[in-house]
Enzyme design. Structure first.
Site, short mmCIF file in Angstrom:
data_model
loop_
_atom_site.label_atom_id
_atom_site.label_comp_id
_atom_site.label_asym_id
_atom_site.label_seq_id
_atom_site.Cartn_x
_atom_site.Cartn_y
_atom_site.Cartn_z
N ASN A 24 -19.59 9.62 -12.75
CA ASN A 24 -19.44 10.18 -11.40
C ASN A 24 -18.45 11.34 -11.35
OD1 ASN A 24 -19.23 9.84 -8.24
ND2 ASN A 24 -17.14 9.67 -9.02
N THR B 99 -16.91 13.96 1.53
CA THR B 99 -15.77 13.55 0.71
C THR B 99 -14.76 14.71 0.69
OG1 THR B 99 -16.77 14.48 -1.26
CG2 THR B 99 -17.28 12.18 -0.78
N TYR C 272 -21.79 27.42 -5.98
CA TYR C 272 -21.84 26.06 -6.55
C TYR C 272 -22.25 26.10 -8.03
CZ TYR C 272 -22.74 20.98 -6.50
OH TYR C 272 -22.73 19.63 -6.74
N LYS D 234 -25.21 20.09 -13.33
CA LYS D 234 -26.00 18.92 -12.89
C LYS D 234 -27.41 19.02 -13.47
CE LYS D 234 -22.86 17.02 -10.17
NZ LYS D 234 -22.14 15.81 -10.63
N SER E 242 -3.97 10.72 -6.63
CA SER E 242 -5.03 10.09 -7.43
C SER E 242 -4.59 8.69 -7.86
CB SER E 242 -5.31 10.88 -8.70
OG SER E 242 -5.60 12.19 -8.39
N SER F 135 -11.54 6.95 -8.20
CA SER F 135 -10.36 6.73 -7.34
C SER F 135 -10.62 7.10 -5.88
CB SER F 135 -9.18 7.56 -7.87
OG SER F 135 -9.51 8.93 -7.86
N ARG F 136 -11.59 7.98 -5.65
CA ARG F 136 -11.83 8.42 -4.26
C ARG F 136 -13.29 8.81 -4.10
NH1 ARG F 136 -10.71 14.40 -4.35
NH2 ARG F 136 -9.98 14.86 -6.45
N GLY F 137 -13.66 9.14 -2.86
CA GLY F 137 -15.00 9.65 -2.57
C GLY F 137 -16.11 8.71 -2.99
#
Ligand SMILES: NC(=O)c1ccc[n+]([C@@H]2O[C@H](COP(=O)([O-])OP(=O)(O)OC[C@H]3O[C@@H](n4cnc5c(N)ncnc54)[C@H](OP(=O)(O)O)[C@@H]3O)[C@@H](O)[C@H]2O)c1
Length: 255
Positions: free
Chosen positions: A97, A195, A158, A164, A46, A17-19
């Site tokens: 994503n 973003t 992070y 990840k 969103s 939806s974004r970024g």
């Protein structure tokens, strides 16, 4: 890549939806794919952003369908993939994503934050793969995971980096285990992209504002690598994580 390489193909972009996800969705739509996206929250910005993207793709002459579905919920993911099967009858590309995590040191994570970290960013991605697999294997599908440099480099706030790293290992393993089923699996590891999550990251990462502009990656650059990995030109790439960071990680090696 041919301009209309993805005509008659179907793509699902989680967190589209974004970024970066929205840039990937637009990139695949521009190449002719029918696109499905999802976001976590059923209402608010969103949903509005998903609907905006739907209208934008319609104006381009394409088709994009947004879902509200939390990837950490297996029933929600199952229903979303079933809807794609009913609606499009196939799935060629699954772009993993979506991500969500607090910015704080690992040792300060509350139990619910730790569970959420794993349930969204590890289990959620695997739920998507498992539930999409019957559709993907029918059309020699491709899975692309969106990773980040946090899988390899320390960042004090992070914890997502550890997820990840785990997913990059999953990418390697799935590339081998799904090879007999004709499904390919790779990843793109992005550098710094401006973003919504960047706005929060800069509050926790000293000196981020001093990063030279030439190291800032455009979301469209990540989208281009994701599209390349889904193209026939990438047929020789299997289980790899391609870094798209404008060389920022090379510069880090100098210190
Ligand atoms: N920004 C960077 O510098 C950067 C660099 C390298 C890699 N990446 C990676 O690129 C990806 C996108 O990053 P971004 O910065 O574009 O993120 P973002 O702006 O924070 O957007 C995240 C998207 O994921 C969705 N999402 C989050 N949790 C979800 C869940 N549980 N179920 C379904 N959807 C969920 C969000 O939906 P809602 O709108 O409903 O919240 C939103 O659409 C992430 O995997 C990120 O780790 C980012």
């Amino acid at each position: 890549m041919a301009e209309n390489e993805f005509v008659n193909k179907v793509a699902m972009v989680t967190g589209g939806s974004r970024g970066i996800g929205a840039a990937i969705a637009l990139r695949f739509a521009a190449s002719g794919a029918e696109v499905f996206i999802n976001h976590r929250k059923a209402a608010g910005s969103s949903r509005a952003k998903g609907e905006e993207l739907q209208e934008r793709v319609a104006r381009m002459g394409g088709r994009l369908t947004p879902f509200a579905a939390d990837i950490s919920s297996r029933p929600a993911v199952k229903e979303m993939m079933a809807a794609i099967g009913r609606d499009a009858g196939r799935l060629d590309f699954l772009i993993l994503n979506a991500a969500r995590a607090p910015f704080k040191p690992i040792e300060r994570l509350l139990e619910r934050e730790l569970r959420d970290l794993i349930e969204v960013n590890y289990m959620g991605n695997i739920f998507c793969v498992q539930e999409a697999l019957p559709l993907l294997e029918k059309c020699a599908g491709k899975i692309v995971f969106i990773s980040s440099l946090g899988s390899r480099f320390y960042n004090p706030a992070y914890p997502l980096g550890s997820m990840k790293a785990a997913m990059e290992a999953v990418v390697r393993d799935l590339a081998e285990s799904l090879r007999p089923r004709g499904v390919s699996v790779n990843a793109v590891s992005g550098g710094i992209v401006k973003t919504d999550s960047y706005k929060v990251l800069r509050q926790h990462m000293e000196n981020l504002d001093q990063l030279p502009d030439h190291f800032i990656v455009e979301a469209e650059e990540i989208a281009d690598v994701a599209a390349f990995l889904c193209s026939s030109a990438a047929r020789g790439i299997c289980g790899q994580t391609i870094v798209c960071d404008r060389g920022m990680s090379n510069a880090l090696q100098r210190f």
